[in-house]
Design a protein around this motif. Structure first.
Motif, short mmCIF file in Angstrom:
data_model
loop_
_atom_site.label_atom_id
_atom_site.label_comp_id
_atom_site.label_asym_id
_atom_site.label_seq_id
_atom_site.Cartn_x
_atom_site.Cartn_y
_atom_site.Cartn_z
N UNK A 3 0.94 -1.23 -0.07
CA UNK A 3 -0.06 -0.02 0.09
C UNK A 3 0.94 1.41 -0.22
N UNK A 4 0.18 2.21 -0.29
CA UNK A 4 1.00 3.68 -0.50
C UNK A 4 1.39 4.06 0.84
N UNK A 5 0.62 3.81 1.88
CA UNK A 5 0.83 4.30 3.43
C UNK A 5 2.25 3.36 3.93
N UNK A 6 2.11 1.93 3.51
CA UNK A 6 3.14 1.32 4.06
C UNK A 6 4.59 1.74 3.33
N UNK A 7 4.51 1.84 2.11
CA UNK A 7 5.80 2.28 1.36
C UNK A 7 6.32 3.92 2.01
N UNK A 8 5.54 4.72 1.72
CA UNK A 8 5.74 5.98 2.23
C UNK A 8 6.16 6.33 3.78
N UNK A 9 5.99 5.45 4.76
CA UNK A 9 6.47 5.23 6.07
C UNK A 9 7.60 4.51 6.37
N UNK A 10 8.11 3.84 5.21
CA UNK A 10 9.46 3.06 5.22
C UNK A 10 10.43 4.08 5.46
N UNK A 11 11.73 3.55 6.06
CA UNK A 11 13.14 4.34 6.04
C UNK A 11 13.54 4.05 4.56
N UNK A 12 14.62 4.88 4.26
CA UNK A 12 15.17 4.65 2.84
C UNK A 12 15.87 3.19 2.85
N UNK A 13 16.46 3.07 3.93
CA UNK A 13 17.17 1.79 3.94
C UNK A 13 16.36 0.34 3.91
#
Length: 298
Positions: free
Chosen positions: A180-190
């Protein structure tokens, strides 16, 4: 080079074994079907007569890849069998159905199972439940569908094009659509990079994608008699939530749970998936057919 008796080599072998051990009680094995060996992970001890929960993974996956968190949660309360399909030589949906049947008949003879399928595994599970209802006590379908539509086929075409080239664009494409977009945008870059770079494509995944392209299990769905729980993900871009509503309408004794997640629902919301399966297999009639399960907080 180290010999197999060298302590460091023994440690490496032990780490590899532990990496695929999904629960302290799980035992890995295989069932012969013709010329192939279908793998499984079973927490049942010899003589365990409990109706097991049987987990069927999706495209390009395995029990470890798609149920690594859900499996041990379920194993705390139930006997759990994860099926690891052999896909190198499959050409049609029936080939995958036969593999799951072989494991069920070998590991749970005479005892109907609580069958759970995710993504393509949900298609396999639904087809099996319609074709051999005597084997299935309850049925749970996670992010499944009845017939492949034009949107799914377009995604499939893009996947096939990317699959013929370098892997990085395909890894990014799959990661983008799986979560989901929420899951991806809340991940740290690494963490996001780890999600992308760790995505692998095993031998035979292109065969599974071709099966995905041609799914049509309408006749099988009409014959399903087992109490069924349909679980759809509201942010699913691979199998949009409308497919879950079609399953709800197509299966006589079905109820629906909607989870706020992308297609990778077992990764994004493992605790909710566990609770839904656990509640359902213990009290299949707790929610009447045709109804919607109350949202679970996890």
């Amino acid at each position: 080079m180290f010999s197999e008796e060298h302590p460091m080599w023994i440690d490496i072998l032990r780490m590899k074994e532990e990496a695929v051990k999904l629960h302290a009680d799980s035992v890995a094995g295989s069932v012969r079907l013709g010329e192939i060996e279908v793998g499984y992970h079973d927490t049942g001890a010899p003589g365990d007569g409990r109706a097991p929960i049987v987990l069927v993974h999706g495209t390009g996956g395995s029990t470890e890849a798609h149920y690594r968190t859900v499996y041990p949660m379920l194993a705390a309360r139930h006997r759990v069998i994860g099926v690891d399909a052999v896909v190198d030589a499959v050409s049609q949906l029936s080939d995958l159905v036969h593999q799951v049947v072989a494991v069920i008949e070998a590991r749970s003879p005479g005892v109907p199972v609580h069958l759970v399928g995710y993504s393509l595994g949900a298609v396999v599970a639904a087809a099996l439940a319609g074709r051999q209802p005597v084997l299935v006590k309850t049925l749970t379908l996670l992010a499944g569908w009845i017939t492949t539509d034009k949107q799914q086929r377009l995604r499939n075409h893009v996947w096939q094009t990317l699959f013929s080239g370098e892997r990085r664009p395909l890894q990014e494409f799959q990661t983008l659509l799986a979560f989901s977009s929420q899951f991806l945008r809340t991940r740290a870059d690494q963490d996001l990079e780890a999600l992308i770079s760790s995505r692998t494509f095993r031998n035979g995944v292109d065969r599974e994608m071709q099966i995905n392209y041609n799914v049509d299990i309408r006749e099988d769905v009409e014959r399903i008699t087992a109490p069924t729980l349909v679980v759809g993900a509201s942010e699913d871009q691979m199998v949009p939530i409308r497919h879950s509503y079609e399953l709800l309408g197509g299966i006589e004794n079905a109820r629906l749970a909607e989870v706020d997640a992308g297609h990778a629902v077992t990764t994004e919301r493992p605790a909710q998936v566990f609770m839904l399966i656990d509640d359902f297999v213990r009290t299949p009639d707790g929610v009447p057919a045709g109804a919607t399960v109350e949202p679970l907080m996890a």
